[in-house]
Design an enzyme around this catalytic site. Structure first.
Site, PDB file in Angstrom:
ATOM      1  N   GLU A  10       0.869  -1.196   0.000  1.00 56.16           N
ATOM      2  CA  GLU A  10       0.000   0.000   0.000  1.00 56.16           C
ATOM      3  C   GLU A  10       0.904   1.243   0.000  1.00 56.16           C
ATOM      4  OE1 GLU A  10      -1.613   0.701   3.949  1.00 56.16           O
ATOM      5  OE2 GLU A  10      -3.409   1.660   3.137  1.00 56.16           O
TER       6      GLU A  10
ATOM      7  N   ASN B 148      -7.128   5.993  -1.728  1.00 52.69           N
ATOM      8  CA  ASN B 148      -6.010   5.087  -1.466  1.00 52.69           C
ATOM      9  C   ASN B 148      -6.212   3.923  -2.444  1.00 52.69           C
ATOM     10  OD1 ASN B 148      -4.136   3.322  -0.401  1.00 52.69           O
ATOM     11  ND2 ASN B 148      -4.640   3.775   1.732  1.00 52.69           N
TER      12      ASN B 148
ATOM     13  N   LYS C 190      -9.468   1.626  -2.030  1.00 50.97           N
ATOM     14  CA  LYS C 190      -9.672   1.071  -0.677  1.00 50.97           C
ATOM     15  C   LYS C 190     -11.054   1.439  -0.133  1.00 50.97           C
ATOM     16  CE  LYS C 190      -7.134   1.038   3.764  1.00 50.97           C
ATOM     17  NZ  LYS C 190      -5.859   1.486   4.370  1.00 50.97           N
TER      18      LYS C 190
ATOM     19  N   GLU D  61      -6.016   8.496   7.891  1.00 56.38           N
ATOM     20  CA  GLU D  61      -6.419   8.172   6.514  1.00 56.38           C
ATOM     21  C   GLU D  61      -7.724   8.860   6.124  1.00 56.38           C
ATOM     22  OE1 GLU D  61      -6.036   4.366   4.447  1.00 56.38           O
ATOM     23  OE2 GLU D  61      -5.177   3.626   6.301  1.00 56.38           O
TER      24      GLU D  61
ATOM     25  N   CYS E  42      -4.712  -3.065   2.765  1.00 59.11           N
ATOM     26  CA  CYS E  42      -4.456  -3.013   4.211  1.00 59.11           C
ATOM     27  C   CYS E  42      -5.663  -3.360   5.065  1.00 59.11           C
ATOM     28  CB  CYS E  42      -3.853  -1.663   4.586  1.00 59.11           C
ATOM     29  SG  CYS E  42      -3.035  -1.789   6.201  1.00 59.11           S
TER      30      CYS E  42
ATOM     31  N   ASN F 240       0.353  -1.352   5.185  1.00 60.90           N
ATOM     32  CA  ASN F 240       1.258  -0.632   6.099  1.00 60.90           C
ATOM     33  C   ASN F 240       0.624  -0.768   7.473  1.00 60.90           C
ATOM     34  OD1 ASN F 240       3.241   1.617   4.669  1.00 60.90           O
ATOM     35  ND2 ASN F 240       1.441   1.203   3.423  1.00 60.90           N
TER      36      ASN F 240
HETATM   37  N1  CDV Z   1      -3.056   1.256   6.583  1.00 63.09           N
HETATM   38  C1  CDV Z   1      -4.014   0.620   7.285  1.00 63.09           C
HETATM   39  O1  CDV Z   1      -5.107   0.383   6.780  1.00 63.09           O
HETATM   40  N2  CDV Z   1      -3.720   0.272   8.575  1.00 63.09           N
HETATM   41  C2  CDV Z   1      -4.677  -0.421   9.395  1.00 63.09           C
HETATM   42  C3  CDV Z   1      -4.767   0.024  10.819  1.00 63.09           C
HETATM   43  C4  CDV Z   1      -3.566  -0.206  11.619  1.00 63.09           C
HETATM   44  C5  CDV Z   1      -5.244   1.396  10.991  1.00 63.09           C
HETATM   45  C6  CDV Z   1      -4.438  -1.917   9.381  1.00 63.09           C
HETATM   46  O2  CDV Z   1      -5.438  -2.623   9.397  1.00 63.09           O
HETATM   47  O3  CDV Z   1      -3.310  -2.372   9.393  1.00 63.09           O
END
Ligand code: CDV
Length: 304
Positions: A47, A110, A127, A145, A171, A196
């Site tokens: 990501e 995203n 996303k 985000e 993510c 991430n």
């Molecule tokens: N970048 C993300 O989506 N992080 C999310 C959390 C940590 C906010 C995750 O599910 O890893």
């Protein structure tokens, strides 16, 4: 005839704020070259693979924010990566911050693009499950985000890549059963994911020891319950002072981890995904046409 696709997961070590885009693109090209040399037919990157994970900061300066976004893909800085895909005949999925202009309005997502073996766009995913908040919240790790991105508006599309049906997720999406179920219902055979994930969360210190378990658990369950291959690429290591977990992996439709990164560095893992395993697993438990009961999957009004 047996069907398969050799997948490379390209985990990256941190991409610090100070890194120039050209330097980052060079790193991604080097990983793509290693993937192709290892026989991979497709690669997946993390990501927001072109920049640091900037939602860890509250940024007010508009020019500073814009610098993290891509107004066009490929753009002048990223074209070389697309050219490398065509040269190597190895496509990729790449996460980045998308600046879209729709009907004269600016929109930010995203996003992850799937690029074909000819270096051309195959399909786009935005996303859906955008986590965090739009302002820092006391007692929680800053994760903004929702300040920088609106939730994706493209649903969970599936694209044909070398005759294989591929979907994408980003993510936090990987933690949600709906992600895999919708991709599976749309016909996905492989789900490519970039992430991430911070190692520590201020809001849940008692769960710190479960971070890697909670990384793999939903992806293994998603793969198993939906009989898909899952290939997930992490950004790993200390990025601008924040520790990110690695644990990039390739998961079979059995739910087993077929390959897993062992470092927090730029690391490649490669696996030949046997697509026939999907129908074997489907027959054992998850023949949707035969056993799934959508007529019973409804809310019961007086119980909600
Ligand atoms: N970048 C993300 O989506 N992080 C999310 C959390 C940590 C906010 C995750 O599910 O890893």
């Amino acid at each position: 005839m047996a069907r398969d696709l050799t997948i490379a997961v390209c985990q990256t070590s941190p991409i610090q704020k100070s890194a120039q885009r050209a330097e980052t693109v060079d790193r991604l090209i080097a990983l793509l070259e290693r993937a192709a040399a290892a026989g991979a037919e497709i690669a997946v990157f993390p990501e927001l693979a072109l920049t640091t994970f900037f939602p860890r900061w509250r940024i007010d300066d508009q020019a500073e924010i814009e610098a993290f976004f891509e107004p066009a893909m490929p753009g002048p800085q990223t074209q070389r990566l697309y050219d490398a895909a065509a040269r190597l005949r190895t496509g990729f999925a790449l996460g980045y911050a998308e600046l879209a202009r729709v009907d004269g309005k600016t929109r930010r997502f995203n996003t992850m693009d799937l690029v074909g073996q000819d270096g051309k766009l195959v399909g786009r995913y935005r996303k859906v499950h955008v986590p965090g908040s739009s302002e820092p919240e006391p007692g929680t790790t800053v994760h903004l985000e929702r300040r920088y991105f609106e939730p994706g508006d493209l649903g969970f599309p599936v694209f044909s890549y070398r005759g294989v049906r591929i979907g994408m997720a980003i993510c936090n999406d990987r933690r949600w059963p709906e992600t895999y179920r919708m991709l599976c219902l749309n016909g996905a055979e492989i789900v490519l994911i970039g992430y991430n994930t911070p190692l520590l969360l201020d809001e849940a210190p008692a769960l710190a020891h479960l971070r890697m378990f909670h990384n793999h658990l939903p992806m293994q369950a998603g793969a198993y319950q939906n009989t898909v291959w899952v290939a997930a690429a992490a950004k790993a290591g200390i990025e601008d002072g924040q520790a990110l977990i690695g644990g990039s992996c390739i998961i079979a439709p059995t739910g087993e981890i077929a390959a897993q990164a062992m470092s927090l560095d730029d690391e490649l893992i490669v696996h030949r995904a046997d697509l026939d395993l999907i129908s074997v697993c489907r027959k054992v438990n998850f023949d949707f046409a035969k056993y799934r009961r959508p007529d019973q999957y409804r809310l019961i009004a007086d119980q909600v």
